[in-house]
Design an enzyme around this catalytic site. Structure first.
Site, PDB file in Angstrom:
ATOM      1  N   HIS A 165      -7.195  -5.384   2.304  1.00 38.12           N
ATOM      2  CA  HIS A 165      -5.981  -4.913   2.965  1.00 38.12           C
ATOM      3  C   HIS A 165      -5.500  -5.986   3.933  1.00 38.12           C
ATOM      4  O   HIS A 165      -6.298  -6.528   4.706  1.00 38.12           O
ATOM      5  CB  HIS A 165      -6.264  -3.639   3.773  1.00 38.12           C
ATOM      6  CG  HIS A 165      -6.637  -2.463   2.935  1.00 38.12           C
ATOM      7  ND1 HIS A 165      -5.698  -1.553   2.501  1.00 38.12           N
ATOM      8  CD2 HIS A 165      -7.832  -2.052   2.462  1.00 38.12           C
ATOM      9  CE1 HIS A 165      -6.316  -0.615   1.794  1.00 38.12           C
ATOM     10  NE2 HIS A 165      -7.607  -0.896   1.749  1.00 38.12           N
TER      11      HIS A 165
ATOM     12  N   ASN B 278     -13.482  -2.702   2.395  1.00 33.29           N
ATOM     13  CA  ASN B 278     -14.609  -1.776   2.467  1.00 33.29           C
ATOM     14  C   ASN B 278     -15.450  -1.920   1.205  1.00 33.29           C
ATOM     15  O   ASN B 278     -14.916  -2.139   0.122  1.00 33.29           O
ATOM     16  CB  ASN B 278     -14.106  -0.329   2.576  1.00 33.29           C
ATOM     17  CG  ASN B 278     -13.257  -0.115   3.813  1.00 33.29           C
ATOM     18  OD1 ASN B 278     -13.552  -0.624   4.881  1.00 33.29           O
ATOM     19  ND2 ASN B 278     -12.184   0.641   3.654  1.00 33.29           N
TER      20      ASN B 278
ATOM     21  N   HIS C  84     -10.784  -5.028  -3.216  1.00 36.84           N
ATOM     22  CA  HIS C  84      -9.462  -5.243  -2.647  1.00 36.84           C
ATOM     23  C   HIS C  84      -9.563  -5.559  -1.163  1.00 36.84           C
ATOM     24  O   HIS C  84     -10.513  -5.180  -0.498  1.00 36.84           O
ATOM     25  CB  HIS C  84      -8.537  -4.047  -2.881  1.00 36.84           C
ATOM     26  CG  HIS C  84      -9.040  -2.737  -2.378  1.00 36.84           C
ATOM     27  ND1 HIS C  84     -10.068  -2.028  -2.969  1.00 36.84           N
ATOM     28  CD2 HIS C  84      -8.649  -1.973  -1.315  1.00 36.84           C
ATOM     29  CE1 HIS C  84     -10.273  -0.898  -2.318  1.00 36.84           C
ATOM     30  NE2 HIS C  84      -9.435  -0.852  -1.297  1.00 36.84           N
TER      31      HIS C  84
ATOM     32  N   ASP D 148       0.849  -1.187   0.000  1.00 37.96           N
ATOM     33  CA  ASP D 148       0.000   0.000   0.000  1.00 37.96           C
ATOM     34  C   ASP D 148       0.887   1.240   0.000  1.00 37.96           C
ATOM     35  O   ASP D 148       1.871   1.294   0.747  1.00 37.96           O
ATOM     36  CB  ASP D 148      -0.904  -0.021   1.238  1.00 37.96           C
ATOM     37  CG  ASP D 148      -2.042   0.983   1.153  1.00 37.96           C
ATOM     38  OD1 ASP D 148      -1.759   2.201   1.037  1.00 37.96           O
ATOM     39  OD2 ASP D 148      -3.205   0.561   1.228  1.00 37.96           O
TER      40      ASP D 148
END
Length: 140
Positions: free
Chosen positions: A101, A86, A99, A29
């Site tokens: 994380h 999310n 995606h 990230d």
């Protein structure tokens, strides 16, 4: 399509790729919450987890596990992980490409922090009844 994650998959934008498989890619990230914070995405454009087909989910989750094991085996030695996806801007999704994380935890006050905001909770029995009505139907 002007999707930053699709451009990473297509190698139009550089990324620090940690691992990939047939259907997913994992990269660091660029705004990490902790050392080793990695994003795992499907190679094909899917807006969110709810819209992903089973093969895409399988490829992404296999890579999430591989990345977690890679981080654990590295010199980073996290104490644990948070896994976060999310869905929708109201939930904090910024890039509209599914995606997950992988956020290593090195201490309670570091990395991703969970805050309980439960002032609008309904009756659990009523919620259970509503969900049971729908759970017998196939969504995928």
């Amino acid at each position: 399509m002007d999707c930053i994650f699709c451009k990473i998959v297509e190698k139009q934008i550089p990324a620090k790729i940690i691992a990939e498989n047939e259907g997913a890619v994992a990269f660091l990230d660029i705004q990490p919450m902790s050392d080793g914070h990695t994003v795992v995405i499907p190679k094909k454009h899917v807006m969110n987890l709810s819209q992903a087909d089973k093969k895409t989910l399988h490829d992404v989750m296999d890579l999430v596990q591989e990345v977690s094991l890679t981080i654990q085996d590295s010199s980073l030695k996290p104490w644990g992980f948070n896994y976060l996806s999310n869905e929708g801007s109201i939930a904090g999704q910024v890039v509209m490409h599914f995606h997950i994380h992988v956020i290593p935890k090195y201490g309670k006050a570091e990395g991703f922090k969970i805050g309980m905001g439960n002032k609008f909770l309904g009756d659990i029995d009523k919620i259970y009844g509503e969900l049971k009505k729908v759970s017998s139907k196939k969504h995928i």
